[in-house]
Write a protein that holds these residues in place. Structure first.
Motif, PDB file in Angstrom:
ATOM      1  N   LEU A  84       0.824  -1.596   0.336  1.00 52.47           N
ATOM      2  CA  LEU A  84      -0.368   0.374   0.282  1.00 52.47           C
ATOM      3  C   LEU A  84       1.207   1.033   0.266  1.00 52.47           C
ATOM      4  CD1 LEU A  84      -3.140  -0.863   1.959  1.00 52.47           C
ATOM      5  CD2 LEU A  84      -1.992  -1.707   0.022  1.00 52.47           C
TER       6      LEU A  84
ATOM      7  N   ALA B   8      -0.030   4.482  -1.666  1.00 52.32           N
ATOM      8  CA  ALA B   8      -0.597   5.502  -1.629  1.00 52.32           C
ATOM      9  C   ALA B   8      -0.952   6.384  -0.947  1.00 52.32           C
ATOM     10  CB  ALA B   8      -2.328   5.068  -1.855  1.00 52.32           C
TER      11      ALA B   8
ATOM     12  N   VAL C 206      -3.377   8.187   0.638  1.00 50.95           N
ATOM     13  CA  VAL C 206      -4.866   7.933   1.035  1.00 50.95           C
ATOM     14  C   VAL C 206      -4.748   9.444   2.395  1.00 50.95           C
ATOM     15  CG1 VAL C 206      -6.638   6.897   1.477  1.00 50.95           C
ATOM     16  CG2 VAL C 206      -4.865   5.879   0.953  1.00 50.95           C
TER      17      VAL C 206
ATOM     18  N   ASP D 149      -6.181  11.236   4.611  1.00 49.74           N
ATOM     19  CA  ASP D 149      -7.056  10.496   5.738  1.00 49.74           C
ATOM     20  C   ASP D 149      -8.209  11.049   6.184  1.00 49.74           C
ATOM     21  OD1 ASP D 149      -4.636   9.202   6.585  1.00 49.74           O
ATOM     22  OD2 ASP D 149      -4.002  11.069   6.972  1.00 49.74           O
TER      23      ASP D 149
ATOM     24  N   PRO E  43     -11.779   5.100   5.509  1.00 47.60           N
ATOM     25  CA  PRO E  43     -11.478   4.451   5.761  1.00 47.60           C
ATOM     26  C   PRO E  43     -10.333   4.151   5.492  1.00 47.60           C
ATOM     27  CG  PRO E  43     -12.743   4.244   4.247  1.00 47.60           C
ATOM     28  CD  PRO E  43     -12.792   5.678   4.373  1.00 47.60           C
ATOM     29  N   ASP E  44      -9.249   3.182   6.638  1.00 47.03           N
ATOM     30  CA  ASP E  44      -7.994   3.348   6.594  1.00 47.03           C
ATOM     31  C   ASP E  44      -7.944   2.280   6.338  1.00 47.03           C
ATOM     32  OD1 ASP E  44      -5.313   2.288   6.923  1.00 47.03           O
ATOM     33  OD2 ASP E  44      -4.778   4.307   8.743  1.00 47.03           O
ATOM     34  N   ILE E  45      -7.340   1.614   5.336  1.00 48.16           N
ATOM     35  CA  ILE E  45      -7.239   0.478   4.287  1.00 48.16           C
ATOM     36  C   ILE E  45      -6.181  -0.164   4.960  1.00 48.16           C
ATOM     37  CG2 ILE E  45      -6.901   0.219   1.607  1.00 48.16           C
ATOM     38  CD1 ILE E  45      -7.189   2.545   0.915  1.00 48.16           C
ATOM     39  N   LEU E  46      -5.027   0.425   5.149  1.00 48.61           N
ATOM     40  CA  LEU E  46      -3.849  -0.604   5.340  1.00 48.61           C
ATOM     41  C   LEU E  46      -4.094  -1.197   6.561  1.00 48.61           C
ATOM     42  CD1 LEU E  46      -1.077  -1.419   4.917  1.00 48.61           C
ATOM     43  CD2 LEU E  46       0.342   0.786   6.577  1.00 48.61           C
TER      44      LEU E  46
ATOM     45  N   GLY F  37       3.165  -1.603   4.202  1.00 45.68           N
ATOM     46  CA  GLY F  37       2.622  -0.218   4.208  1.00 45.68           C
ATOM     47  C   GLY F  37       3.594   0.927   3.792  1.00 45.68           C
ATOM     48  N   PHE F  38       3.904   2.201   3.663  1.00 47.21           N
ATOM     49  CA  PHE F  38       4.589   3.054   3.913  1.00 47.21           C
ATOM     50  C   PHE F  38       4.357   4.436   4.539  1.00 47.21           C
ATOM     51  CE2 PHE F  38       7.817   3.364  -0.058  1.00 47.21           C
ATOM     52  CZ  PHE F  38       7.334   2.041  -0.678  1.00 47.21           C
TER      53      PHE F  38
ATOM     54  N   LYS G 249       3.709   2.396  13.197  1.00 48.01           N
ATOM     55  CA  LYS G 249       2.766   2.544  12.285  1.00 48.01           C
ATOM     56  C   LYS G 249       2.753   1.133  11.590  1.00 48.01           C
ATOM     57  CE  LYS G 249       1.832   6.647   9.600  1.00 48.01           C
ATOM     58  NZ  LYS G 249       2.546   7.642   8.788  1.00 48.01           N
TER      59      LYS G 249
ATOM     60  N   LYS H  19      -0.852  -1.129  12.433  1.00 45.40           N
ATOM     61  CA  LYS H  19      -1.254  -1.077  11.580  1.00 45.40           C
ATOM     62  C   LYS H  19      -0.553  -2.689  11.545  1.00 45.40           C
ATOM     63  CE  LYS H  19      -1.599   3.316   9.503  1.00 45.40           C
ATOM     64  NZ  LYS H  19      -2.047   4.220   8.360  1.00 45.40           N
TER      65      LYS H  19
HETATM   66  N1  CTP Z   1      -2.902   4.826   4.788  1.00 41.97           N
HETATM   67  C1  CTP Z   1      -4.310   3.628   4.500  1.00 41.97           C
HETATM   68  N2  CTP Z   1      -5.099   4.122   4.001  1.00 41.97           N
HETATM   69  C2  CTP Z   1      -5.881   5.380   4.811  1.00 41.97           C
HETATM   70  C3  CTP Z   1      -4.927   6.323   5.391  1.00 41.97           C
HETATM   71  C4  CTP Z   1      -3.382   5.617   5.054  1.00 41.97           C
HETATM   72  O1  CTP Z   1      -3.609   2.541   3.384  1.00 41.97           O
HETATM   73  N3  CTP Z   1      -6.698   6.192   4.871  1.00 41.97           N
HETATM   74  C5  CTP Z   1      -1.590   3.692   3.984  1.00 41.97           C
HETATM   75  C6  CTP Z   1      -0.877   4.020   3.172  1.00 41.97           C
HETATM   76  O2  CTP Z   1      -0.629   3.668   1.676  1.00 41.97           O
HETATM   77  C7  CTP Z   1       0.850   4.317   3.117  1.00 41.97           C
HETATM   78  C8  CTP Z   1       0.566   3.867   5.395  1.00 41.97           C
HETATM   79  O3  CTP Z   1      -0.960   3.880   6.054  1.00 41.97           O
HETATM   80  O4  CTP Z   1       0.648   2.497   3.311  1.00 41.97           O
HETATM   81  C9  CTP Z   1       0.682   5.896   6.127  1.00 41.97           C
HETATM   82  O5  CTP Z   1       0.419   5.126   7.094  1.00 41.97           O
HETATM   83  P1  CTP Z   1      -1.085   6.616   7.275  1.00 41.97           P
HETATM   84  O6  CTP Z   1      -0.461   6.314   9.495  1.00 41.97           O
HETATM   85  O7  CTP Z   1      -1.866   7.035   7.731  1.00 41.97           O
HETATM   86  O8  CTP Z   1       0.408   7.950   6.973  1.00 41.97           O
HETATM   87  P2  CTP Z   1      -0.115   9.027   7.590  1.00 41.97           P
HETATM   88  O9  CTP Z   1      -1.584   8.980   6.402  1.00 41.97           O
HETATM   89  O10 CTP Z   1       0.645   9.695   6.670  1.00 41.97           O
HETATM   90  O11 CTP Z   1      -1.138   9.455   8.808  1.00 41.97           O
HETATM   91  P3  CTP Z   1      -0.067  10.325  10.137  1.00 41.97           P
HETATM   92  O12 CTP Z   1      -1.033  11.290   9.356  1.00 41.97           O
HETATM   93  O13 CTP Z   1      -0.790   9.736  10.958  1.00 41.97           O
HETATM   94  O14 CTP Z   1       1.719   9.964   9.778  1.00 41.97           O
END
Ligand code: CTP
Length: 386
Positions: free
Chosen positions: A261, A263, A265, A267, A294-297, A311-312, A326, A330
């Motif tokens: 994952l 992308a 995405v 938040d 929705p948090d896909i990861l 994940g990234f 993370k 996750k």
């Molecule tokens: N991700 C996801 N779905 C979301 C948000 C993030 O799948 N709604 C995935 C991204 O593809 C990535 C990882 O989660 O692999 C990033 O984690 P995240 O904690 O969401 O990163 P940020 O959005 O940067 O979070 P924060 O703002 O809390 O740092």
């Protein structure tokens, strides 16, 4: 990319199509030699001189009549084309065929199709004669031959993709992989939306590399201006919003062994998307109520029989600590962390530097490299852990 390619062009398609192909193969760092067809009639040398082919490829031309088993064996790939059906049939019988089979190098044959006429060759007949791993590409999109009319040939991008694939070790063969890439766009009204700086480069590089290495790839990507990789074993699934990306990933995750994952995405999304354009009126300030997407990861991480999950984490401070958080929160198998403030890292750059974090291993910092090379290194690390 490394590899030696012998290209055998013929006919009027030499003029624009094959010359550009040679040029683009060289730009990809392949070593290219040309054996242009030369006979009385519309041969390759009738359209582009031997000297011009030599200048384009950076090597003296090979004489087509001197191509024997040893000459083919010096190569990693024989690119037969674009060739006319007549020249094609010469290579499917007699001396040339015996030499090709003896050398046992894959052949990629390109056959132009005349619009409105049937395809020139039967793939089964061709492939049964050629060394293992050979590919036939025929027909495709219209290419202008100037005053000489038009032929249908595959898009050059597709040919280059096939070349890359044929010259890449197939260590992902048989694996199904899902990759998310690019930003998402969260609509406010029919005109405006919230998004981020992601271009999709890193995710596309991962999807492309996995497909080149033989995986069946599903690429779920947000709106990007970058061309989507075109490979026969890569299926792009374009989406717009985080909700849509979530829906597509949930539809397909059970089919795959590995999900990456990448992308960026969003938040949050607007609580409501206005059906008509929001007018500014006399307002001096505007407050937008947002709700979580929705948090896909995290959603995949919570599944019991989930794929290997990567994940990234793009961070600007406390990179490793935030990424570790993370990884655990996750339930990923691997997190690729990068410091977006480092020169040459992050969104819209051609290079990246990532550190791989796994629950049971010390952090592994990969060197700063082109995103395609970083993708290759990440996929090699994943393969060892799968
Ligand atoms: N991700 C996801 N779905 C979301 C948000 C993030 O799948 N709604 C995935 C991204 O593809 C990535 C990882 O989660 O692999 C990033 O984690 P995240 O904690 O969401 O990163 P940020 O959005 O940067 O979070 P924060 O703002 O809390 O740092």
């Amino acid at each position: 990319m490394a590899g030696r390619i012998l290209i055998i062009p013929d006919g009027p398609a030499s003029l624009l199509y094959a010359t550009e192909l040679v040029e683009r193969l060289r730009r990809r760092k392949y070593s290219v030699q040309v054996a242009p067809t030369a006979y009385d009639g519309p041969s390759a040398t009738a359209f582009v001189s031997e000297l011009a082919w030599a200048a384009l490829s950076g090597h003296p031309c090979r004489a087509i009549e001197a191509l024997d088993e040893a000459a083919f064996r010096e190569q990693d790939l024989i690119l037969l084309g674009p060739v006319s059906p007549a020249v094609h049939s010469v290579f499917c019988r007699g001396k040339a065929l015996a030499a090709l089979q003896g050398a046992n190098r894959p052949v990629l044959a390109l056959l132009p199709q005349v619009p409105g006429e049937p395809l020139p060759a039967s793939p089964q007949d061709f492939l049964s004669l050629m060394p293992p791993g050979s590919v036939l590409m025929q027909g495709g999109i219209p290419h202008s031959l100037g005053a000489l009319g038009q032929v249908l040939l595959p898009a050059l991008e597709e040919v280059l993709g096939q070349v890359d694939r044929l010259l890449t070790r197939q260590d992902y063969e048989g694996l199904r992989v899902l990759v998310t890439a690019g930003p998402t766009a969260e609509d406010l009204d029919p005109v405006r939306f919230l998004t981020n700086r992601s271009t999709g480069k890193m995710g596309f590089a991962l999807a492309r590399d996995a497909a080149l290495r033989g995986a069946q790839v599903l690429l779920v990507h947000g709106p990007v201006s970058l061309p989507v990789p075109r490979l026969p074993n890569l299926t792009p699934i374009p989406v717009r919003s985080a909700q849509e990306m979530h829906r597509e990933v949930m539809k397909h995750w059970q089919e795959v062994r590995l999900a990456i994952l990448a992308a960026a995405v969003a938040d949050f999304q607007p609580l409501h998307c206005a059906e008509t354009k929001i007018k500014k009126g006399e307002a001096q300030e505007l407050f937008l109520p947002l709700k979580r997407t929705p948090d896909i990861l995290a959603d995949l991480g919570a599944r019991e029989k989930r794929p290997f999950l990567v994940g990234f984490a793009a961070e600007s401070d406390d990179v490793e600590a935030n990424a570790q958080l993370k990884l655990r929160k996750k339930h990923c198998d691997l997190i690729c962390a990068n410091d977006i403030r480092k020169p040459g890292c992050g969104f819209a750059t051609d290079t990246n530097q990532v550190t791989l974090l796994a629950p049971d291993a010390p952090p592994l910092a990969l060197p700063l490299k082109e995103k395609s090379e970083v993708a290759h290194a990440i996929l090699s690390e994943i393969l060892q852990r799968l």
